[in-house]
Design a protein around this motif. Structure first.
Motif, short mmCIF file in Angstrom:
data_model
loop_
_atom_site.label_atom_id
_atom_site.label_comp_id
_atom_site.label_asym_id
_atom_site.label_seq_id
_atom_site.Cartn_x
_atom_site.Cartn_y
_atom_site.Cartn_z
N PRO A 1 0.80 -1.24 0.00
CA PRO A 1 0.00 0.00 0.00
C PRO A 1 0.83 1.28 0.00
O PRO A 1 0.46 2.26 -0.65
CB PRO A 1 -0.83 -0.13 1.28
N SER B 1 -4.05 -2.78 -7.25
CA SER B 1 -3.99 -2.94 -5.80
C SER B 1 -5.15 -3.79 -5.29
O SER B 1 -4.98 -4.65 -4.41
CB SER B 1 -3.98 -1.58 -5.11
N THR C 1 -4.57 -7.46 -3.28
CA THR C 1 -4.82 -7.55 -1.84
C THR C 1 -6.28 -7.94 -1.61
O THR C 1 -7.14 -7.77 -2.47
CB THR C 1 -4.54 -6.20 -1.15
N GLY D 1 -4.89 -1.03 4.53
CA GLY D 1 -3.99 -0.62 3.45
C GLY D 1 -4.75 -0.35 2.17
O GLY D 1 -4.51 0.66 1.49
N LEU D 2 -5.68 -1.23 1.82
CA LEU D 2 -6.45 -1.04 0.59
C LEU D 2 -7.37 0.17 0.70
O LEU D 2 -7.55 0.91 -0.27
CB LEU D 2 -7.25 -2.30 0.28
N ARG E 1 -6.76 2.79 2.33
CA ARG E 1 -5.89 3.96 2.16
C ARG E 1 -5.61 4.22 0.68
O ARG E 1 -5.58 5.37 0.23
CB ARG E 1 -4.59 3.73 2.91
N VAL E 2 -5.42 3.15 -0.08
CA VAL E 2 -5.19 3.30 -1.53
C VAL E 2 -6.44 3.87 -2.20
O VAL E 2 -6.34 4.75 -3.07
CB VAL E 2 -4.80 1.94 -2.15
#
Length: 446
Positions: free
Chosen positions: A371, A408, A412, A417-418, A420-421
């Motif tokens: 990420p 992404s 994942t 983290g995802l 946030r992307v």
């Protein structure tokens, strides 16, 4: 073809070779050793006699042999440092950095300095051996030998500094970025206007086939334009600088303007010969080579063997600097016109979208599961998109953000983290496609 482009190819090859300056240095050492080796002052300017060491022949020979031994020992250290630097650059970062390392102006003077000193000491010692002079006399050759050994010591320090430079990722990235920005500035002075819309090629155009194999290092636009005007032609060059081509492949097209005879094979061969080829890519004209080197650094850092996301982020930081520089310039095909304003020569060159795709495609695929890397890529696309002046370039940057998010999500299964992307993607698209206004604070990318 004119002599100037040919000399440019030869210059490029000589700069890649570590032996060109070494051969020149050996010749200089040979001449100086022959002229000064047996001189004791009779034919030497008085100012040099005042600083010349006074020794006997036997003492002079001993000093020359000692200096030669020191030089050979130091030269072995230089070779060891050079091999270490080349191995580090190739294995840790990218094999494409080796050519840049060899062409570094500071490094190209190291080996010639040692070669000059060694040859000078050997020739001067041999010349002294032929003399039958007795007693103590001033020896200008010894003074010059001592000066050369100090120069060799400085060269050894330069090589040590270069070795330290290629070990640090930050130094390598700065080095590549500075050189690439210099190439970008030089690109702005190329002849012709930039066309964002490709000029279509006629279906009846005659193909121009490559006269050799190699990488495109430039195009002789003066030859193309003068030939096109003289013979009433319109010429398209379809291969951009940095592309590899094989002998016989199509590098462009040509057709007569208005009614006229078809382009002959001889004329087509002469036009194709205006595409300059070399055995390797030219960092002085190839902007995409600098981007490729930084991409290689990032991809190598993201590999399972290295697993160093921060090094990838450092490379992305410098890619962002280059893309912002490119975004503010006119890019795309170059169009050369005749005196009546008609397009005569169209030379293919990368667009902003091409550079952006090169800088993000491989990194986004190999770093999709990380990420932090994905967010930094999104910010790079955002920075480049904000700096872009045309709507088409902004759309290219926005499309890149969607691709990064897609990769992404595919790599994942979810988590913070995802999310946030996804948030970074929305923020990047908002800033690229809309007027920049204050919004929610974005996450830090450290």
């Amino acid at each position: 073809m004119r002599l100037r482009p040919r000399l440019r190819v030869l210059r490029n090859r000589s700069r890649e070779s570590p032996w060109t300056l070494s051969i020149l240095g050996s010749l200089i050492g040979l001449v100086l050793g022959f002229l000064l080796g047996a001189e004791t002052g009779a034919h030497i300017p008085h100012i040099l006699i005042g600083v010349a060491l006074g020794t006997t022949l036997e003492q002079a020979r001993t000093i020359f042999i000692a200096i030669l031994a020191v030089e050979i020992t130091a030269l072995s250290i230089v070779f060891s440092l050079s091999l270490l630097a080349v191995q580090s650059a190739a294995a840790q970062y990218s094999p494409r950095l080796i050519s840049s390392y060899l062409r570094d102006p500071a490094g190209r003077t190291v080996l010639p300095t040692f070669v000059t000193t060694c040859v000078f000491c050997v020739v001067a010692s041999a010349r002294i051996g032929l003399s039958d002079e007795l007693g103590v006399a001033p020896r200008p050759a010894l003074t010059l030998a001592i000066v050369l050994i100090f120069a060799s010591g400085a060269a050894l320090l330069v090589e040590l500094a270069r070795t330290i430079l290629v070990i640090r990722i930050e130094s390598v990235a700065i080095w590549v970025t500075r050189r690439t920005r210099k190439t970008i500035r030089a690109m702005a002075h190329l002849r012709g206007e930039r066309s964002g819309t490709p000029v279509p090629v006629s279906a009846t155009a005659t193909p121009l086939r490559a006269q050799g194999s190699g990488y495109v290092m430039g195009v002789d636009d003066e030859i193309l334009l003068s030939s096109a005007k003289k013979h009433g032609l319109r010429v398209w060059i379809e291969r951009a600088i940095g592309e590899g081509i094989v002998e016989g492949s199509v590098v462009g097209w040509a057709e007569p303007i208005g009614p006229g005879a078809a382009v002959s094979e001889e004329r087509a061969a002469a036009l194709a010969d205006a595409v300059l080829l070399d055995r390797w890519r030219d960092q002085d004209t190839d902007v995409s080579l600098g981007l490729r080197q930084l991409v290689d650094v990032a991809v190598r850092a993201l590999s399972a063997a290295v697993n160093d996301p921060y090094s990838a982020i450092v490379a992305i930081d410098h890619l962002s600097e280059l893309l912002v520089d490119l975004a503010g310039r006119k890019l795309g095909d170059r169009v050369l016109r005749d005196d009546d304003g008609r397009p005569r020569v169209v030379i293919r060159e990368p667009s902003f979208g091409d550079y952006l795709f090169l800088a993000t495609d491989e990194i986004s695929r190999y770093g999709a599961a990380e990420p932090t890397v994905a967010v930094r890529l999104l910010r790079m696309a955002e920075e480049a998109g904000e700096a872009a002046s045309s709507d088409a370039d902004k759309q290219s940057a926005a499309a890149i953000t969607e691709r990064i998010l897609y990769l992404s999500e595919a790599a994942t299964t979810g988590g913070s983290g995802l999310e946030r992307v996804r948030a970074a993607t929305m923020e990047a698209r908002r800033k690229i496609l809309e007027k920049t206004t204050p919004g929610p604070r974005s996450k830090l990318c450290l």
